[in-house]
Design a protein around this motif. Sequence first.
Motif, PDB file in Angstrom:
ATOM      1  N   CYS A  55       0.861  -1.280  -0.024  1.00  0.00           N
ATOM      2  CA  CYS A  55       0.001   0.107   0.007  1.00  0.00           C
ATOM      3  C   CYS A  55       0.922   1.356  -0.009  1.00  0.00           C
ATOM      4  N   CYS A  59      -1.355   4.420   4.022  1.00  0.00           N
ATOM      5  CA  CYS A  59      -2.570   3.495   3.588  1.00  0.00           C
ATOM      6  C   CYS A  59      -3.198   3.390   5.038  1.00  0.00           C
ATOM      7  N   ASN A  62      -8.287  -1.396   4.518  1.00  0.00           N
ATOM      8  CA  ASN A  62      -8.908  -1.457   3.070  1.00  0.00           C
ATOM      9  C   ASN A  62      -8.253  -0.707   2.174  1.00  0.00           C
ATOM     10  N   GLN A  63      -7.405  -0.146   2.327  1.00  0.00           N
ATOM     11  CA  GLN A  63      -6.609   0.715   1.345  1.00  0.00           C
ATOM     12  C   GLN A  63      -5.292   0.149   0.661  1.00  0.00           C
ATOM     13  N   GLU A  64      -5.222  -1.298   0.612  1.00  0.00           N
ATOM     14  CA  GLU A  64      -4.067  -1.775   0.097  1.00  0.00           C
ATOM     15  C   GLU A  64      -4.269  -1.748  -1.505  1.00  0.00           C
TER      16      GLU A  64
END
Length: 209
Positions: A55, A59, A62-64
């Motif tokens: 990421c 990050c 759930n922002q990978e």
Amino acid sequence: MRSRSVWLLSALFLLHVQGCFSLSCPRVVAGTVGGSLSVQCHYEEKYKNNRKFLCHQSCGPNQEIVMTEVSEREVRNGRVSIRDDPASLSFTVTLEELRLQDAGTYQCGIDITLSWDATFLVEVRVSPAAAPTQSSNPLKTTDTLVPVMTLLPELTLPVHNRPSPPPRSQLSSVHSLKLLLLPVFLKLPLLLGTLGAVLWMKKRLQRAH
């Protein structure tokens, strides 16, 4: 109450530091525009069944950019792929078709349940592709070679009027005629001499009578 907060922060910090030591990656990787680069990270054996991810530096959950799954060792998201290899205790992140905007700091990490994720900051550098070099005297493939003879002036040679040789049949006839007349020319002096001798004898006989 204050001492308890300090202890909790210290414990969380130690957990985070322990997670950093559990993962090892290169600090800087570089590539050129249009090319590709790979980042290989190594982890401890106890994390071989954990999910691995990539990421951006800041990050959140759930922002990978890309993350492995337990049932899938390799996952792709657009130009980015990640592959986990538990046999060698490593995972590899690959960025393809690099662009200048891909440069920056990323986090390679291991997803750890009920604890701080083990992460490692990696700086990605992207440089412009090198321009092709040209020679001082480039030869274009579209150039055509002009024959040397076309560059020379046209030469006009003088033509002399010569009598054309007689046909072969005429030469044969003339040769045959020469062979026929040759004996006549050779006997003519003999005939003339004989004729002269006869005439001389005749005159002498007439004088005697």
